[in-house]
Write a protein that holds these residues in place. Structure first.
Motif, PDB file in Angstrom:
ATOM      1  N   GLN A   1      42.817 -21.787 -15.510  1.00 22.71           N
ATOM      2  CA  GLN A   1      43.343 -20.899 -14.477  1.00 22.71           C
ATOM      3  C   GLN A   1      42.572 -19.582 -14.433  1.00 22.71           C
ATOM      4  O   GLN A   1      42.288 -19.050 -13.355  1.00 22.71           O
ATOM      5  CB  GLN A   1      44.835 -20.644 -14.724  1.00 22.71           C
ATOM      6  CG  GLN A   1      45.709 -21.847 -14.409  1.00 22.71           C
ATOM      7  CD  GLN A   1      47.135 -21.666 -14.870  1.00 22.71           C
ATOM      8  OE1 GLN A   1      47.437 -20.792 -15.687  1.00 22.71           O
ATOM      9  NE2 GLN A   1      48.043 -22.491 -14.348  1.00 22.71           N
ATOM     10  N   MET A   2      42.231 -19.041 -15.603  1.00 25.37           N
ATOM     11  CA  MET A   2      41.437 -17.803 -15.630  1.00 25.37           C
ATOM     12  C   MET A   2      40.060 -18.041 -15.019  1.00 25.37           C
ATOM     13  O   MET A   2      39.532 -17.190 -14.291  1.00 25.37           O
ATOM     14  CB  MET A   2      41.307 -17.290 -17.066  1.00 25.37           C
ATOM     15  CG  MET A   2      42.588 -16.672 -17.612  1.00 25.37           C
ATOM     16  SD  MET A   2      42.386 -15.787 -19.179  1.00 25.37           S
ATOM     17  CE  MET A   2      42.217 -17.162 -20.305  1.00 25.37           C
ATOM     18  N   MET A   3      39.486 -19.207 -15.293  1.00 22.81           N
ATOM     19  CA  MET A   3      38.180 -19.548 -14.723  1.00 22.81           C
ATOM     20  C   MET A   3      38.261 -19.624 -13.196  1.00 22.81           C
ATOM     21  O   MET A   3      37.378 -19.119 -12.486  1.00 22.81           O
ATOM     22  CB  MET A   3      37.730 -20.896 -15.305  1.00 22.81           C
ATOM     23  CG  MET A   3      36.273 -21.236 -15.083  1.00 22.81           C
ATOM     24  SD  MET A   3      35.874 -22.861 -15.806  1.00 22.81           S
ATOM     25  CE  MET A   3      36.264 -22.543 -17.538  1.00 22.81           C
ATOM     26  N   ILE A   4      39.331 -20.198 -12.699  1.00 24.08           N
ATOM     27  CA  ILE A   4      39.498 -20.335 -11.244  1.00 24.08           C
ATOM     28  C   ILE A   4      39.766 -18.974 -10.607  1.00 24.08           C
ATOM     29  O   ILE A   4      39.187 -18.642  -9.560  1.00 24.08           O
ATOM     30  CB  ILE A   4      40.644 -21.322 -10.939  1.00 24.08           C
ATOM     31  CG1 ILE A   4      40.210 -22.750 -11.295  1.00 24.08           C
ATOM     32  CG2 ILE A   4      41.055 -21.248  -9.467  1.00 24.08           C
ATOM     33  CD1 ILE A   4      41.313 -23.783 -11.188  1.00 24.08           C
ATOM     34  N   LEU A   5      40.616 -18.160 -11.235  1.00 21.14           N
ATOM     35  CA  LEU A   5      40.893 -16.828 -10.684  1.00 21.14           C
ATOM     36  C   LEU A   5      39.626 -15.987 -10.643  1.00 21.14           C
ATOM     37  O   LEU A   5      39.343 -15.310  -9.646  1.00 21.14           O
ATOM     38  CB  LEU A   5      41.961 -16.126 -11.511  1.00 21.14           C
ATOM     39  CG  LEU A   5      42.307 -14.699 -11.059  1.00 21.14           C
ATOM     40  CD1 LEU A   5      42.824 -14.692  -9.623  1.00 21.14           C
ATOM     41  CD2 LEU A   5      43.328 -14.062 -12.005  1.00 21.14           C
ATOM     42  N   ARG A   6      38.829 -16.061 -11.708  1.00 22.98           N
ATOM     43  CA  ARG A   6      37.570 -15.313 -11.736  1.00 22.98           C
ATOM     44  C   ARG A   6      36.664 -15.765 -10.593  1.00 22.98           C
ATOM     45  O   ARG A   6      36.059 -14.938  -9.888  1.00 22.98           O
ATOM     46  CB  ARG A   6      36.863 -15.523 -13.072  1.00 22.98           C
ATOM     47  CG  ARG A   6      35.560 -14.714 -13.180  1.00 22.98           C
ATOM     48  CD  ARG A   6      34.765 -15.079 -14.425  1.00 22.98           C
ATOM     49  NE  ARG A   6      35.441 -14.656 -15.642  1.00 22.98           N
ATOM     50  CZ  ARG A   6      35.938 -15.491 -16.545  1.00 22.98           C
ATOM     51  NH1 ARG A   6      35.861 -16.813 -16.356  1.00 22.98           N
ATOM     52  NH2 ARG A   6      36.512 -15.033 -17.633  1.00 22.98           N
ATOM     53  N   ALA A   7      36.590 -17.071 -10.370  1.00 20.14           N
ATOM     54  CA  ALA A   7      35.731 -17.602  -9.301  1.00 20.14           C
ATOM     55  C   ALA A   7      36.250 -17.194  -7.922  1.00 20.14           C
ATOM     56  O   ALA A   7      35.465 -16.864  -7.029  1.00 20.14           O
ATOM     57  CB  ALA A   7      35.641 -19.115  -9.419  1.00 20.14           C
ATOM     58  N   VAL A   8      37.565 -17.204  -7.739  1.00 17.18           N
ATOM     59  CA  VAL A   8      38.141 -16.797  -6.448  1.00 17.18           C
ATOM     60  C   VAL A   8      37.800 -15.342  -6.162  1.00 17.18           C
ATOM     61  O   VAL A   8      37.368 -14.987  -5.044  1.00 17.18           O
ATOM     62  CB  VAL A   8      39.673 -17.011  -6.442  1.00 17.18           C
ATOM     63  CG1 VAL A   8      40.301 -16.339  -5.210  1.00 17.18           C
ATOM     64  CG2 VAL A   8      40.011 -18.487  -6.451  1.00 17.18           C
ATOM     65  N   VAL A   9      37.985 -14.471  -7.155  1.00 17.01           N
ATOM     66  CA  VAL A   9      37.702 -13.049  -6.952  1.00 17.01           C
ATOM     67  C   VAL A   9      36.228 -12.835  -6.639  1.00 17.01           C
ATOM     68  O   VAL A   9      35.870 -12.138  -5.682  1.00 17.01           O
ATOM     69  CB  VAL A   9      38.120 -12.224  -8.187  1.00 17.01           C
ATOM     70  CG1 VAL A   9      37.652 -10.781  -8.048  1.00 17.01           C
ATOM     71  CG2 VAL A   9      39.633 -12.268  -8.368  1.00 17.01           C
ATOM     72  N   ARG A  10      35.375 -13.439  -7.431  1.00 18.13           N
ATOM     73  CA  ARG A  10      33.937 -13.212  -7.231  1.00 18.13           C
ATOM     74  C   ARG A  10      33.462 -13.780  -5.893  1.00 18.13           C
ATOM     75  O   ARG A  10      32.670 -13.143  -5.198  1.00 18.13           O
ATOM     76  CB  ARG A  10      33.150 -13.822  -8.388  1.00 18.13           C
ATOM     77  CG  ARG A  10      33.333 -13.064  -9.686  1.00 18.13           C
ATOM     78  CD  ARG A  10      32.252 -13.399 -10.683  1.00 18.13           C
ATOM     79  NE  ARG A  10      32.242 -12.465 -11.784  1.00 18.13           N
ATOM     80  CZ  ARG A  10      31.343 -12.475 -12.765  1.00 18.13           C
ATOM     81  NH1 ARG A  10      30.381 -13.380 -12.756  1.00 18.13           N
ATOM     82  NH2 ARG A  10      31.389 -11.586 -13.735  1.00 18.13           N
ATOM     83  N   ASP A  11      33.934 -14.945  -5.538  1.00 19.85           N
ATOM     84  CA  ASP A  11      33.503 -15.548  -4.275  1.00 19.85           C
ATOM     85  C   ASP A  11      33.987 -14.727  -3.095  1.00 19.85           C
ATOM     86  O   ASP A  11      33.237 -14.456  -2.147  1.00 19.85           O
ATOM     87  CB  ASP A  11      34.032 -16.981  -4.180  1.00 19.85           C
ATOM     88  CG  ASP A  11      33.369 -17.760  -3.057  1.00 19.85           C
ATOM     89  OD1 ASP A  11      33.756 -17.563  -1.900  1.00 19.85           O
ATOM     90  OD2 ASP A  11      32.448 -18.560  -3.340  1.00 19.85           O
ATOM     91  N   PHE A  12      35.244 -14.291  -3.157  1.00 26.25           N
ATOM     92  CA  PHE A  12      35.790 -13.536  -2.037  1.00 26.25           C
ATOM     93  C   PHE A  12      35.166 -12.145  -1.927  1.00 26.25           C
ATOM     94  O   PHE A  12      34.905 -11.663  -0.829  1.00 26.25           O
ATOM     95  CB  PHE A  12      37.311 -13.409  -2.174  1.00 26.25           C
ATOM     96  CG  PHE A  12      37.952 -12.703  -1.010  1.00 26.25           C
ATOM     97  CD1 PHE A  12      37.961 -13.271   0.262  1.00 26.25           C
ATOM     98  CD2 PHE A  12      38.535 -11.462  -1.172  1.00 26.25           C
ATOM     99  CE1 PHE A  12      38.530 -12.614   1.345  1.00 26.25           C
ATOM    100  CE2 PHE A  12      39.116 -10.791  -0.102  1.00 26.25           C
ATOM    101  CZ  PHE A  12      39.117 -11.375   1.163  1.00 26.25           C
TER     102      PHE A  12
END
Length: 345
Positions: free
Chosen positions: A6-17
């Protein structure tokens, strides 16, 4: 607590957005994650993150974007400052490498440099002045009864103001007043000087000037400006590049806020040795609900602490901005220490 995935996905969402401004979907995430995870699994994890309030849907897309709480978790637990690019260091050092004659010139230029580096609005505050001491006061005749009052502090700050003297005041009287001020007040801190200016000094000056109030007002004004906190702002127009509010009154409120020393001091808050990030409604002023503020102090030894800050959208690239702010405060402190050493020699 979030799982590692979940932390990996949240990090990716923030960086991508923050990079694209486009809501992030499960298929895009599946391509970015360093581990192989199916789109279905990612959708389940995103649903869990949404339940915890860390990401949210938008009306126009099936993708997700970070919430304020999501940005907060990211900044507190997941972000790592990016190392500065070599060109960034060159820009900072060359821009701060000029000849400056006043501390204020360095601090003002710093706001411009920081704004150019980040493309956001930048604030710089000179080192605290509570321990600065009066080192000299002069009156310089400019002709036709015009006089310039010049005040110098032990930290190298110089303030001046011109004024007119009455026809019945001669040069000897003014010289006597200057001697009195230098004899009585030099070496005192600026707050101490202001205190004495409201106590016994007016009575003593009255021995030389028949109407001392005009002179006292001028001296008090120059002294107050020397003692007050001094904010500089760089990149005011950058606010227009990322403001989500096209309402003219809202933009006026925003610009009014950053131009008022008392208001911006309240927004920036108290100095902290750590780099601080405040996001959206964590700031008390409603005009900043769609913004993030990164603040950091810089230390110049016995000369005190100053502050730098950048104001940008909540969708800012936090890793890069934290890297820039961290490096910039170190370079600014070095420049100011060099200035003080030169001044003290």
């Amino acid at each position: 607590m979030l799982s590692e995935r979940q932390m990996m996905i949240l990090r990716a969402v923030v960086r991508d957005f923050t990079n694209t401004g486009v809501p992030v979907g499960s298929k895009a995430l599946a391509k970015q994650l360093p581990i192989h995870v199916s789109s279905a699994t990612i959708r389940n994890e995103m649903a869990a993150l949404e339940e915890q309030g860390l990401i949210k849907k938008t009306h126009s897309s099936s993708g997700r974007i970070p919430s304020v709480e999501g940005y907060r978790y990211y900044v507190d637990h997941l972000v790592k400052p990016d190392p500065l690019r070599p060109n960034d260091i060159d820009v900072i050092q060359s821009s701060l490498g000029g000849d400056f004659h006043k501390i204020d010139e360095i601090i003002s230029q710093s706001a411009t440099i920081l704004s150019n580096l980040t493309s956001y609005t930048a604030f710089t505050l000179k080192p605290e002045l509570k321990d600065s001491r009066l080192s000299g006061f002069r009156l310089v005749p400019l002709g036709k009864r015009h006089i310039m009052a010049i005040l110098v502090t032990d930290s190298g700050d110089v303030e001046n103001q011109t004024f007119d003297v009455a026809g019945d005041v001669d040069g000897e009287q003014l010289e006597a007043v200057v001697r009195l001020i230098n004899d009585q007040l030099v070496g005192l801190t600026l707050p101490e000087v202001l205190k004495k200016l409201q106590a016994d000094i007016p009575v003593q000056i009255a021995n030389y000037l028949q109407s001392p109030q005009g002179f006292l007002d001028i001296f008090g004004d120059v002294l107050t400006r020397a003692a007050q906190e001094r904010f500089y702002v760089g990149g005011r127009l950058n606010l227009l590049n990322f403001s989500q509010d096209s309402d003219v009154d809202s933009l006026k409120s925003l610009y009014s806020l950053i131009d008022k020393t008392d208001d911006i001091a309240s927004v920036l808050g108290q100095p902290s040795d750590k780099i601080s990030v405040r996001i959206g409604n964590e700031m008390t002023n409603d005009a900043l609900r769609n913004f993030s503020l990164i603040t950091a102090t810089y230390d110049v030894d016995q000369h005190g602490q100053g502050m730098i800050a950048i104001l940008g959208p909540t969708r800012m690239p936090y890793s890069r901005m934290l890297g820039i702010v961290g490096a910039f405060r170190e370079e600014l402190a070095k420049k100011l220490l060099d200035y003080y050493r030169f001044y003290d020699e």
